[in-house]
Design a protein around this motif. Sequence first.
Motif, PDB file in Angstrom:
ATOM      1  N   GLN A  72      14.584 -21.948  -1.537  1.00 30.97           N
ATOM      2  CA  GLN A  72      15.736 -22.267  -2.384  1.00 30.97           C
ATOM      3  C   GLN A  72      15.526 -21.699  -3.778  1.00 30.97           C
ATOM      4  OE1 GLN A  72      17.433 -26.393  -2.419  1.00 30.97           O
ATOM      5  NE2 GLN A  72      17.014 -26.303  -4.622  1.00 30.97           N
ATOM      6  N   ILE A  73      16.602 -21.195  -4.355  1.00 37.39           N
ATOM      7  CA  ILE A  73      16.594 -20.750  -5.742  1.00 37.39           C
ATOM      8  C   ILE A  73      17.790 -21.384  -6.435  1.00 37.39           C
ATOM      9  CG2 ILE A  73      17.825 -18.615  -5.108  1.00 37.39           C
ATOM     10  CD1 ILE A  73      16.406 -17.291  -7.522  1.00 37.39           C
ATOM     11  N   GLY A  74      17.556 -21.963  -7.607  1.00 33.31           N
ATOM     12  CA  GLY A  74      18.661 -22.610  -8.305  1.00 33.31           C
ATOM     13  C   GLY A  74      18.181 -23.446  -9.458  1.00 33.31           C
ATOM     14  N   ARG A  75      18.996 -24.422  -9.830  1.00 31.05           N
ATOM     15  CA  ARG A  75      18.691 -25.327 -10.936  1.00 31.05           C
ATOM     16  C   ARG A  75      18.737 -26.759 -10.428  1.00 31.05           C
ATOM     17  NH1 ARG A  75      22.438 -24.640 -15.855  1.00 31.05           N
ATOM     18  NH2 ARG A  75      21.174 -22.752 -16.026  1.00 31.05           N
ATOM     19  N   GLY A  76      17.850 -27.565 -10.958  1.00 31.96           N
ATOM     20  CA  GLY A  76      17.796 -28.969 -10.571  1.00 31.96           C
ATOM     21  C   GLY A  76      16.512 -29.580 -11.089  1.00 31.96           C
ATOM     22  N   ARG A  77      15.929 -30.453 -10.301  1.00 31.47           N
ATOM     23  CA  ARG A  77      14.679 -31.131 -10.675  1.00 31.47           C
ATOM     24  C   ARG A  77      13.952 -31.527  -9.401  1.00 31.47           C
ATOM     25  NH1 ARG A  77      19.168 -33.559 -11.927  1.00 31.47           N
ATOM     26  NH2 ARG A  77      19.046 -33.257 -14.174  1.00 31.47           N
ATOM     27  N   GLU A  78      12.644 -31.587  -9.489  1.00 27.08           N
ATOM     28  CA  GLU A  78      11.821 -32.001  -8.364  1.00 27.08           C
ATOM     29  C   GLU A  78      11.326 -33.428  -8.581  1.00 27.08           C
ATOM     30  OE1 GLU A  78      10.659 -30.245  -5.403  1.00 27.08           O
ATOM     31  OE2 GLU A  78      12.490 -29.145  -5.934  1.00 27.08           O
ATOM     32  N   CYS A  79      11.096 -34.137  -7.488  1.00 21.29           N
ATOM     33  CA  CYS A  79      10.599 -35.503  -7.523  1.00 21.29           C
ATOM     34  C   CYS A  79       9.442 -35.589  -6.522  1.00 21.29           C
ATOM     35  CB  CYS A  79      11.717 -36.481  -7.172  1.00 21.29           C
ATOM     36  SG  CYS A  79      11.258 -38.214  -7.268  1.00 21.29           S
ATOM     37  N   TRP A  80       8.200 -35.564  -7.035  1.00 20.03           N
ATOM     38  CA  TRP A  80       7.014 -35.521  -6.177  1.00 20.03           C
ATOM     39  C   TRP A  80       6.233 -36.829  -6.302  1.00 20.03           C
ATOM     40  CZ3 TRP A  80       4.195 -30.166  -5.755  1.00 20.03           C
ATOM     41  CH2 TRP A  80       5.132 -29.187  -5.452  1.00 20.03           C
ATOM     42  N   GLY A  81       5.810 -37.355  -5.175  1.00 21.80           N
ATOM     43  CA  GLY A  81       4.996 -38.558  -5.176  1.00 21.80           C
ATOM     44  C   GLY A  81       5.521 -39.582  -4.197  1.00 21.80           C
ATOM     45  N   ALA A  82       4.764 -40.663  -4.019  1.00 21.97           N
ATOM     46  CA  ALA A  82       5.110 -41.719  -3.083  1.00 21.97           C
ATOM     47  C   ALA A  82       5.934 -42.792  -3.775  1.00 21.97           C
ATOM     48  CB  ALA A  82       3.836 -42.337  -2.501  1.00 21.97           C
ATOM     49  N   GLY A  83       6.656 -43.571  -2.978  1.00 19.94           N
ATOM     50  CA  GLY A  83       7.409 -44.699  -3.502  1.00 19.94           C
ATOM     51  C   GLY A  83       8.754 -44.315  -4.068  1.00 19.94           C
ATOM     52  N   GLN A  84       9.454 -45.308  -4.581  1.00 15.73           N
ATOM     53  CA  GLN A  84      10.780 -45.111  -5.160  1.00 15.73           C
ATOM     54  C   GLN A  84      10.758 -45.423  -6.640  1.00 15.73           C
ATOM     55  OE1 GLN A  84      13.922 -47.133  -3.082  1.00 15.73           O
ATOM     56  NE2 GLN A  84      15.475 -46.599  -4.581  1.00 15.73           N
ATOM     57  N   ASP A  85      11.139 -44.448  -7.456  1.00 17.23           N
ATOM     58  CA  ASP A  85      11.228 -44.589  -8.914  1.00 17.23           C
ATOM     59  C   ASP A  85       9.887 -44.895  -9.569  1.00 17.23           C
ATOM     60  OD1 ASP A  85      13.945 -44.158  -8.686  1.00 17.23           O
ATOM     61  OD2 ASP A  85      14.435 -46.288  -8.620  1.00 17.23           O
ATOM     62  N   ILE A  86       8.766 -44.456  -8.972  1.00 12.05           N
ATOM     63  CA  ILE A  86       7.457 -44.623  -9.611  1.00 12.05           C
ATOM     64  C   ILE A  86       6.716 -43.278  -9.678  1.00 12.05           C
ATOM     65  CG2 ILE A  86       7.220 -47.040  -8.933  1.00 12.05           C
ATOM     66  CD1 ILE A  86       5.267 -46.089  -6.734  1.00 12.05           C
TER      67      ILE A  86
END
Length: 310
Positions: A72-86
Amino acid sequence: SYNLNKSIAVYGFGHFKFKKYLYGFLYPRIVNNPNSFPRYSGIPRDIERGGFSSGETDMSGIGFQNDWLSFQIGRGRECWGAGQDIQLALSDFSSPYDYVALSSNYGNLRVKYIHGFLESNNNKVNRYITARGVEYSTKSNFLIGLSETVIYSGYNRPIDLGYLNPMSSHLEIELNDRLNNIGTSSANAVWMMSIDWMLTKTVRFSLNYLYDEFILDNVEKKNGKENGRANSFSISYVPFNINKGILNLYLTRVMVGTPTFRHGNGMNNFVQRGNPLGYIFGSDFIEYTSGLNYLNKKNVILNLETGFLS
């Protein structure tokens, strides 16, 4: 559209798929007050049009995805890690940035790599982000992942070819002078381990443990340096899950040390447009929260939460 305290946003979201494996997406928005909307990073203009002073594309891109490969190529943000909102280093709360992402799935093993451009400042310093991670899952109740995330910068600095290798490591590249800016002041890396574990059918445990810098020498300790660390965990319990509703009880703890995500060269801090790339409070805090979520699958969503932040 969205209206809050005389702040107005007009936005839309579009998504398409082409011949099963190709896709694209677009999420633009225009606002009259950029400071009123979370994750918004558009620059306000001196002249308004129709009452609106700023606009940006929060997310957009094109990509290819099948059972084992994704690009994928584009704009956005990544969210790496376990759990929700931590999440610690990369989260959904950050401002958007432009990047390419490559990932592949080998059954129990998955790998991912990103490389992107964060921003330039008025002094012509260019800032970039790159990250790589590997994840092992039993596909039933246990997942463990390891990742490395790097911020690098420099005056008129182009993309560094040393970081284009998905199998490379920041330490090997930097300490062996393979960067296009020689030395140890042009990049900052963090390393994280994540665990997601379904202890039972109703209890889930999530853990993230991160190191920013390892202080091993007594000379550095005497000079006041300390290990840059962060960790977060959550435990959630679903006492019942029936056709009419789902109740989830949870407890979380998030801690980020004082020097974590910071660097001697401030251009290598883990920020984007003045906002943290990871957890919303940045560095130097500890937070405890507990709460519940209820969803009746029809028309009621309830969230109650209390906590302590230092």
